[in-house]
Design a protein around this motif. Structure first.
Motif, PDB file in Angstrom:
ATOM      1  N   ALA A   1       0.864  -1.152  -0.116  1.00  0.00           N
ATOM      2  CA  ALA A   1       0.143  -0.075  -0.012  1.00  0.00           C
ATOM      3  C   ALA A   1       0.749   1.231   0.073  1.00  0.00           C
ATOM      4  O   ALA A   1       0.313   2.440   0.342  1.00  0.00           O
ATOM      5  CB  ALA A   1      -0.856   0.256   1.218  1.00  0.00           C
ATOM      6  N   ARG A   2       2.289   1.048  -0.214  1.00  0.00           N
ATOM      7  CA  ARG A   2       3.218   2.213  -0.212  1.00  0.00           C
ATOM      8  C   ARG A   2       3.344   2.947   0.874  1.00  0.00           C
ATOM      9  O   ARG A   2       3.649   4.056   1.014  1.00  0.00           O
ATOM     10  CB  ARG A   2       2.988   3.101  -1.372  1.00  0.00           C
ATOM     11  N   ARG A   3       3.374   2.078   1.964  1.00  0.00           N
ATOM     12  CA  ARG A   3       3.598   2.765   3.392  1.00  0.00           C
ATOM     13  C   ARG A   3       4.795   2.283   3.647  1.00  0.00           C
ATOM     14  O   ARG A   3       5.376   1.287   3.577  1.00  0.00           O
ATOM     15  CB  ARG A   3       2.265   2.313   4.664  1.00  0.00           C
ATOM     16  N   PRO A   4       5.743   3.235   4.503  1.00  0.00           N
ATOM     17  CA  PRO A   4       7.030   2.820   4.630  1.00  0.00           C
ATOM     18  C   PRO A   4       7.284   1.637   5.774  1.00  0.00           C
ATOM     19  O   PRO A   4       6.558   1.590   6.660  1.00  0.00           O
ATOM     20  CB  PRO A   4       7.563   4.205   5.321  1.00  0.00           C
ATOM     21  N   LEU A   5       8.107   0.931   5.411  1.00  0.00           N
ATOM     22  CA  LEU A   5       8.365  -0.472   6.295  1.00  0.00           C
ATOM     23  C   LEU A   5       9.661  -0.142   6.921  1.00  0.00           C
ATOM     24  O   LEU A   5       9.921  -0.499   8.081  1.00  0.00           O
ATOM     25  CB  LEU A   5       8.028  -1.960   5.617  1.00  0.00           C
ATOM     26  N   GLN A   6      10.705   0.107   6.135  1.00  0.00           N
ATOM     27  CA  GLN A   6      11.894   0.255   6.633  1.00  0.00           C
ATOM     28  C   GLN A   6      12.764   1.088   5.698  1.00  0.00           C
ATOM     29  O   GLN A   6      12.783   1.211   4.621  1.00  0.00           O
ATOM     30  CB  GLN A   6      12.593  -1.359   6.611  1.00  0.00           C
ATOM     31  N   LYS A   7      13.908   1.685   6.522  1.00  0.00           N
ATOM     32  CA  LYS A   7      14.761   2.685   5.865  1.00  0.00           C
ATOM     33  C   LYS A   7      16.278   1.965   6.126  1.00  0.00           C
ATOM     34  O   LYS A   7      16.506   1.611   7.177  1.00  0.00           O
ATOM     35  CB  LYS A   7      14.721   4.049   6.092  1.00  0.00           C
ATOM     36  N   THR A   8      17.054   1.901   5.121  1.00  0.00           N
ATOM     37  CA  THR A   8      18.352   1.130   5.166  1.00  0.00           C
ATOM     38  C   THR A   8      19.378   1.706   3.974  1.00  0.00           C
ATOM     39  O   THR A   8      18.924   1.784   2.975  1.00  0.00           O
ATOM     40  CB  THR A   8      18.272  -0.310   5.158  1.00  0.00           C
ATOM     41  N   ARG A   9      20.475   1.897   4.280  1.00  0.00           N
ATOM     42  CA  ARG A   9      21.792   1.708   3.307  1.00  0.00           C
ATOM     43  C   ARG A   9      22.513   0.275   3.309  1.00  0.00           C
ATOM     44  O   ARG A   9      23.438   0.289   2.462  1.00  0.00           O
ATOM     45  CB  ARG A   9      22.777   2.931   3.894  1.00  0.00           C
ATOM     46  N   ASP A  10      21.996  -0.680   4.089  1.00  0.00           N
ATOM     47  CA  ASP A  10      22.555  -1.905   3.929  1.00  0.00           C
ATOM     48  C   ASP A  10      21.460  -2.956   3.705  1.00  0.00           C
ATOM     49  O   ASP A  10      20.967  -3.500   4.618  1.00  0.00           O
ATOM     50  CB  ASP A  10      23.237  -2.267   5.491  1.00  0.00           C
ATOM     51  N   LEU A  11      21.379  -3.154   2.367  1.00  0.00           N
ATOM     52  CA  LEU A  11      20.144  -3.939   2.126  1.00  0.00           C
ATOM     53  C   LEU A  11      20.506  -5.696   2.344  1.00  0.00           C
ATOM     54  O   LEU A  11      19.626  -6.259   2.628  1.00  0.00           O
ATOM     55  CB  LEU A  11      19.857  -3.782   0.270  1.00  0.00           C
ATOM     56  N   ALA A  12      21.688  -5.837   2.223  1.00  0.00           N
ATOM     57  CA  ALA A  12      22.251  -7.367   2.499  1.00  0.00           C
ATOM     58  C   ALA A  12      21.839  -7.598   4.037  1.00  0.00           C
ATOM     59  O   ALA A  12      21.342  -8.763   4.317  1.00  0.00           O
ATOM     60  CB  ALA A  12      23.511  -7.520   1.980  1.00  0.00           C
ATOM     61  N   GLY A  13      22.223  -6.558   4.620  1.00  0.00           N
ATOM     62  CA  GLY A  13      21.928  -6.880   6.284  1.00  0.00           C
ATOM     63  C   GLY A  13      20.424  -6.733   6.764  1.00  0.00           C
ATOM     64  O   GLY A  13      20.213  -7.659   7.403  1.00  0.00           O
ATOM     65  N   PHE A  14      19.775  -6.162   5.803  1.00  0.00           N
ATOM     66  CA  PHE A  14      18.331  -6.392   6.059  1.00  0.00           C
ATOM     67  C   PHE A  14      17.675  -7.376   5.721  1.00  0.00           C
ATOM     68  O   PHE A  14      16.834  -7.974   6.405  1.00  0.00           O
ATOM     69  CB  PHE A  14      17.805  -4.995   5.533  1.00  0.00           C
TER      70      PHE A  14
END
Length: 816
Positions: free
Chosen positions: A765-778
């Motif tokens: 639904a285009r609501r924020p779930l997570q912000k990251t600069r480390d996609l592999a770690g997420f």
């Protein structure tokens, strides 16, 4: 009893024959009354003149009279004097006593001072404007033309002036002086407001003692008030005299002459009585500790008198008047502890004065004022304002060189403003010149009709025509003679403003109602609302008066000014401009055409349809005033600017470092203004493609490089082109649904790998779930918690166990 200065006579005469001399000697030593006669009798100077400068006219006359009497002669024979408007010299005069400004005139006419052996600067510590300047000219003459010219500087206090810098090879002599004890007492007034009545009480007490009284007051106004307080309470044997600069010659001389036996003298004086003046029959001094100093206010263009504490040097000089002929008393109207807090010396006049006349004199001498050997130099603000005025009067050219007209102004020896008016009037005939000379004389004198209901200067002109013997009228006649014309009576006082414009163009005034006017120089002034002058829209305010600490400026002598006269005489100073206002309520520009004289708007017309050039000028002015952020930039234009700023900061592109707001405002004419020639409203302004206009400032290669290094979009694993968001603080964000990033094992980069964007992962639904600069770690960590929650909330969507290697999708599980 011989004078103390006799002890150094032989040394002085020996040194003055070889070099300049600086002599420090206390009051009463005999500097002014003995040394000039020694020099006069010196065989080395027998064919030359001795010039002695005095800062005050009353001292000039008194000393000249005394020295002439010592020779058994009348003033005007061997000893003579000159002050402005008065010449008591003859063909045989060899010792001439004069005020400093007259020496400047003499030097301008004869830079060699060919007929002069010695120039004496008496009471040099007063740091008179003209004495500083005349000394500088004498030093230049001595250096370039007259090695044999000798200079003698004398005062009671010279050791703190820095004279060694200007006269490094001069002989320094000191005389101890005659020691008559002075009894000091200190009397503090009960309040600042009541000091004048308190001083009257101290004077009455002093008059009960032996000896006459000399009382020092700051100005003529205070002297008149104190005389009024005392006059009815004085003993019949006490003669009251006033002594100040505006006083007539006879009254001044009466104050210094001896009294009949049995009489006691009371003299109320300004600091005119501080130096080089022995007042007979005085043994008591009462010092209020105040003086009035003329200060030129640069912002207002007006010189006004302010009261201030005297310096320690002045206090010493004043007290010394009590001990000139015997023991004396000095009553000081301040606390004893205050003496150490006073300034050691008075502030040099050159730092307080309107220096336009001095700058013109320097230009006539052939140099810049700052190139002369002065003890102190004017401030840059003083120099700038003086130069601006002299260029306006056509006395200096744009390079600061004196013009032919400037040389003519300088020869008149008055303020360049008044000289300009008189020379202009001379071209119009004798009647105009007579009026100009009367106006100049009025403005250099006190108002003869102070009690008048109007400040109208024409009324004063008419009064002078009925009082031909008034000293002001005599001064005007002298001006006429100097300008080689005979005075005429056919003067029309109504032409005053027509002439005064050429002296005070910056004092043209326009009414703002209720007696308030705005001057062309930008300051407001006030007239009494009952003055008939207030009926006129325009005035020429020839004199300004500052009243009170609040800076309220009142008009002095004023002339009514009609528009046709203003346009005819000051038309070349009128300027035309366009003024614009942005009206938020209607979202459009409204423009006006202004005709201005300095700060005065003389005409204000609405511009219904500004032409293309005017509209471009309006927009340029408006945008610079409001700033770049006021423009209705669309998001793509803001993003472009943020990308450019980031590239300049991170990737070091010199071409992009000039994309600051200030640089964009400076270059409006290059990228924006040409596109606003038909724009008049906010709606039209919003319709402009600002992103394209800004992008066009970059060449094709730079556009291509920027799009590659900092792209506007990024293709995610699902194949979608998702926008990259560039913030003002340099952050880059990629917002994308989580399912579209499956299969992206590591965080993508831009700017050749130098920038890692923030990945903002969104729900279906285009609501924020997570912000990251480390996609592999997420994927390997926090994702498990998000998966668990999202499976329950969005069961139709794909939530794989290993998203780093899963297939990216934009569909639900059923549609996959």
């Amino acid at each position: 009893m011989s004078l103390p200065v006799v002890s150094i006579k032989s040394q002085l005469l020996e040194e003055i024959g070889r070099r300049n001399v600086i002599l420090s000697a206390p009051p009463g030593a005999g500097k002014s009354t003995a040394i000039p006669l020694w020099l006069l009798a010196n065989p080395s100077f027998k064919d030359k003149k001795i010039l002695m400068l005095q800062p005050r006219r009353v001292a000039v006359r008194t000393i000249a009279g005394y020295l002439a009497s010592q020779l058994g002669e009348q003033v005007g024979q061997t000893v003579g004097y000159r002050v402005r408007g008065e010449n008591k010299t003859g063909q045989n005069t060899r010792l001439e006593i004069l005020t400093e400004g007259l020496l400047t005139r003499k030097l301008q006419q004869d830079p060699e001072l060919a007929d002069t052996a010695v120039v004496i600067f008496d009471e040099f510590h007063e740091r008179n404007l003209h004495s500083d300047f005349a000394l500088a000219l004498c030093l230049e003459s001595q250096s370039a033309l007259r090695e044999d010219l000798r200079l003698l500087l004398m005062s009671a206090t010279l050791d703190e002036l820095g004279l060694e810098r200007l006269l490094p090879d001069a002989a320094w002599l000191q005389c101890e002086g005659r020691s008559f004890p002075i009894d000091y007492s200190y009397h503090v007034p009960p309040s600042q407001q009541q000091w004048l009545p308190f001083m009257a009480t101290v004077i009455r007490q002093a008059l009960t003692q032996d000896g006459g009284v000399l009382a020092f007051l700051p100005g003529a106004g205070e002297i008149r008030k104190l005389a009024g307080l005392l006059s009815e309470q004085l003993d019949s044997k006490v003669q009251l005299h006033c002594l100040y600069g505006e006083l007539g010659k006879q009254a001044q001389m009466a104050a210094v002459e001896p009294l009949p036996v049995g009489m006691k003298k009371l003299v109320l004086a300004t600091n005119i009585a501080e130096t080089s003046l022995t007042i007979e029959d005085i043994s008591q001094v009462i010092d209020c500790g105040l003086e009035k100093v003329a200060r030129f206010e640069l912002n207002q263009g007006v010189t006004h008198l302010t009261s201030q504490r005297i310096s320690q040097a002045s206090a010493t000089q004043r007290a010394g008047r009590a001990g000139r002929v015997g023991p004396g008393r000095c009553y000081r109207l301040w606390g004893q502890d205050q003496l150490c807090r006073m300034a050691s010396q008075s502030q040099p006049q050159i730092l307080l004065a309107d220096i336009a006349p001095l700058m013109l004199e320097a230009a006539a001498w052939g140099t810049e004022l700052t190139a002369l050997p002065l003890l102190d130099y004017p401030t840059q603000a003083q120099l700038s304002q003086a130069r601006e005025l002299l260029v306006q009067l056509d006395a200096l050219d744009s390079d600061g060189r004196i013009t032919r007209h400037g040389k003519a102004l300088c020869q008149l020896g008055c303020h360049p403003r008044l000289a300009n008016m008189m020379l202009h009037a001379k071209q119009l005939g004798s009647a105009a010149l007579a009026l100009a000379c009367m106006l100049a004389a009025l403005l250099e004198s006190k108002d003869p009709l102070k009690a008048s209901h109007t400040l109208c200067i024409s009324e004063r002109i008419d009064w002078l025509l009925r009082h031909r013997q008034d000293p002001i009228m005599q001064l005007a006649v002298n001006w006429m003679r100097r300008l080689q014309r005979e005075f005429v009576d056919k003067v029309d006082s109504r032409d005053a403003a027509r002439l005064l414009i050429h002296a005070f163009p910056d004092r043209i005034a326009k009414s703002r109602g209720a007696g308030r006017y705005l001057l062309a120089r930008g300051i407001g002034i006030k007239l009494d609302e009952q003055d008939p002058l207030c009926d006129h829209d325009y005035l020429l305010v020839a004199d300004l008066i500052q009243t009170g600490a609040g800076g309220d400026i009142r008009a002095g002598l004023t002339a009514r000014l009609d528009w046709p006269v203003l346009e005819a005489e000051a038309g070349h100073w009128l300027t035309s401009s366009v003024s614009c206002d942005w009206h938020d309520d209607v979202g459009q520009i409204r423009a006006r055409k202004l005709l201005k004289l300095g700060s005065i708007v003389v005409r204000n017309e609405v511009m219904a349809n500004p032409d293309k050039a005017q509209l471009e000028q309006i927009w340029a002015s408006l945008i610079r005033e409001k700033g770049l952020t006021w423009l209705p930039l669309a998001d793509n234009a803001k993003q472009l600017l943020n990308r450019i700023h980031l590239a300049a900061k991170t990737l070091g592109q010199p071409e992009l470092s000039a994309w600051t707001d200030a640089a964009l405002l400076d270059s409006l004419a290059d990228w924006l203004i040409p596109y606003l020639a038909e724009v008049r409203t906010l709606k039209q302004l919003q319709a402009l493609d600002f992103a394209a206009l800004l992008r066009n400032r970059l060449d094709w290669n730079m556009q291509s490089w920027l799009d590659k290094a900092l792209p506007t979009h990024f293709v995610v694993p699902s194949g979608s082109r998702c926008a990259l968001e560039y913030s003002e603080d340099g952050q880059v964000t990629l917002s994308v649904r989580m399912q579209e990033m499956y299969g992206q094992a590591d965080t993508p980069t831009i700017a050749e790998g130098r920038i890692i964007p923030i990945i903002e992962l969104l729900s279906p639904a285009r609501r924020p779930l997570q912000k990251t600069r480390d996609l592999a770690g997420f994927w390997a960590g926090t994702y498990k918690d998000v998966q668990k929650e999202m499976k329950g909330r969005y069961p139709k969507h794909f939530w794989p166990d290993n998203p780093a290697s899963a297939q990216a999708t934009t569909r639900t599980k059923k549609a996959m």
